[in-house]
Write an enzyme that holds these catalytic residues in place. Structure first.
Site, mmCIF file in Angstrom:
data_model
loop_
_atom_site.group_PDB
_atom_site.id
_atom_site.type_symbol
_atom_site.label_atom_id
_atom_site.label_comp_id
_atom_site.label_asym_id
_atom_site.label_seq_id
_atom_site.Cartn_x
_atom_site.Cartn_y
_atom_site.Cartn_z
ATOM 1 N N THR A 92 10.840 -34.570 12.925
ATOM 2 C CA THR A 92 10.304 -33.260 12.537
ATOM 3 C C THR A 92 8.829 -33.204 12.899
ATOM 4 O OG1 THR A 92 11.892 -33.001 10.741
ATOM 5 C CG2 THR A 92 9.925 -31.643 10.609
ATOM 6 N N PHE A 124 5.294 -31.584 12.148
ATOM 7 C CA PHE A 124 4.532 -30.913 11.098
ATOM 8 C C PHE A 124 3.180 -30.505 11.667
ATOM 9 C CE2 PHE A 124 6.923 -32.018 7.194
ATOM 10 C CZ PHE A 124 7.793 -32.970 7.693
HETATM 11 O O1 LIG Z 1 12.923 -31.189 2.119
HETATM 12 C C1 LIG Z 1 12.077 -31.970 2.537
HETATM 13 O O2 LIG Z 1 12.055 -33.168 2.253
HETATM 14 C C2 LIG Z 1 11.041 -31.465 3.436
HETATM 15 O O3 LIG Z 1 10.011 -32.052 3.539
HETATM 16 C C3 LIG Z 1 11.313 -30.228 4.240
HETATM 17 C C4 LIG Z 1 11.920 -30.519 5.595
HETATM 18 C C5 LIG Z 1 11.963 -29.233 6.465
HETATM 19 O O4 LIG Z 1 11.554 -28.183 6.026
HETATM 20 O O5 LIG Z 1 12.413 -29.339 7.596
HETATM 21 C C6 LIG Z 1 11.082 -31.478 6.324
HETATM 22 C C7 LIG Z 1 11.585 -32.406 7.130
HETATM 23 C C8 LIG Z 1 13.041 -32.569 7.332
HETATM 24 O O6 LIG Z 1 13.303 -31.972 8.580
HETATM 25 C C9 LIG Z 1 13.847 -31.884 6.305
HETATM 26 C C10 LIG Z 1 13.301 -30.991 5.471
#
Ligand SMILES: O=C(O)C(=O)C[C@]1(C(=O)O)C=C[C@@H](O)C=C1
Length: 394
Positions: free
Chosen positions: A264, A266
């Protein structure tokens, strides 16, 4: 022809606190003020319990970690009442993220700002507000995942707020299936997680052959917390190994993401932009629109391609100021065109002449253009981890 975008000072009312230059041109040139919606007025009341955990406002949302569902000995989420400006004492950076401790966003905050003070927020919007009202110094928010795609909500929020992207961080996401100790997989009737967690494990969940419904909640760690707080023996969560540890759950399956290199991206947000540089790889994020809709897209992309500027991401979202454009033709009727905001990331710094020239040209084709940020690219070596190891102090 309009003047080339200069490294201009920020607007007087938004003067960079360090007094440094910014790379945004004047509001009238690059930004239609109507595109910026005012954020909710947040309470000035000071909480006695600061600091800390999620900041919340009265917006309808799925929230499995409300006050009754919370495990009381864990850090309590911030509420709207906690959003009062607090002075900086030169201590560690306070970094807002969406979710509760154990969320991947918390790990991303720790990776972006080691030893930061992580501040959980129950919604993305609250993380934006926390920075705006000085409850936090930065927000770290997910924008896209390699399997689940874009986190659209955050794209929309970029435009509703005045924060700047000052960095990016890629976090390998390693999901686990978590349940209360002693629970057997065959007894599960439900799997809960953040929609991204469910999407990233979709195929693996099916392969496991579980007879379960899949339900979306606010965040992955919040799902784990909910199970623990409500002693749910028929429900499992998709979340991190760290969430299992924090909320006392057992790992039934380890590494259930559909792709081992699941990652992911950020972005880090701040009240002030950083000064763009040329001594390391930079990325720039912009958003634009045009009254005549999608016809402008090709020209914008050409302005970048012509200067050998690589595009790394393109996203379109509804233009909430003007979602639909009707074009009447007396002979054939009325055409209904949906209107979009286009978000583009490209590999160049706003300190580079080619990027300034490209945007100068883009400005000619667009009715709205805003630079969301020009920031160092995350160039850390690629190492998909077996579990999420970066932690922030919360
Ligand atoms: O729910 C979490 O743990 C988050 O940090 C959010 C979140 C997102 O919004 O994509 C962050 C990373 C992962 O891809 C899964 C969920």
């Amino acid at each position: 022809m309009k003047a080339a975008p200069q490294l201009a000072r920020s607007y007087p009312s938004e003067q960079n606190s360090q007094g440094t230059d910014t790379y945004e041109t004047s509001r009238s040139e690059w930004q239609s003020s109507s595109a910026i919606l005012t954020s909710k007025v947040v309470s000035q009341q000071q909480s006695e319990t600061l600091p800390m955990p999620p900041v919340s406002v009265g917006v309808d949302h799925v929230n499995c970690h409300n006050s009754t569902a919370r495990v009381s000995h864990h850090q309590k989420p911030l509420t709207v009442n906690d959003l009062s400006p607090t002075p900086m004492h030169g201590s560690n950076l306070r970094v807002a993220y969406q979710g509760v401790p154990g969320a991947y966003s918390e790990a991303a905050a720790g990776k972006a700002y080691p030893n930061c003070k992580a501040i959980p927020c129950d919604q993305f919007e609250v993380a934006f507000q926390a920075v705006e009202c000085w409850t936090a110094d930065r927000a770290v928010l997910p924008v896209e995942n390699s399997l689940g795609g874009s986190i659209h909500r955050n794209y929309d929020l970029f435009l509703r707020h005045r924060l700047h992207i000052v960095g990016e961080v890629h976090l390998p996401i390693h999901h686990c299936l978590l349940a209360l100790p002693g629970v057997r997989k065959e007894l599960l009737t439900r799997v809960i997680s953040h929609p991204q967690g469910l999407a990233q494990c979709e195929r693996t969940l099916t392969k496991l052959g579980l007879n379960v419904s899949r339900e979306a909640v606010d965040d992955t760690a919040g799902a784990a917390e909910f199970i623990a707080a409500n002693n749910l023996h028929d429900t499992a969560a998709i979340a991190s190994a760290r969430a299992a540890e924090i909320y006392g759950l057992e790992i039934l399956e380890d590494g259930i993401q559909d792709d081992a290199s699941n990652v992911t991206r950020f972005v880090m947000l701040a009240r002030d932009p950083i000064v763009p540089r040329t001594d390391r790889p930079f990325k720039t994020s912009i958003v634009f629109a045009h009254e005549k809709g999608t016809s402008v897209l090709f020209k914008v992309l050409s302005a970048l391609a012509f200067r050998d500027i690589s595009l790394t991401k393109i996203e379109s979202r509804p233009n909430h100021n003007r979602p639909i454009r009707l074009v009447d033709d007396v002979n054939v009727g009325t055409a209904k065109h949906f209107e979009y905001m286009f978000y583009v990331d490209f590999e160049a710094s706003m300190a580079e002449t080619r990027a300034q020239n490209a945007l100068s040209e883009v400005q000619e084709f667009t009715s709205f253009l805003r630079v969301l940020g020009s920031y160092p690219m995350d160039m850390t070596p690629w190492s998909p981890s077996s579990s999420t190891s970066h932690t922030a102090s919360s």
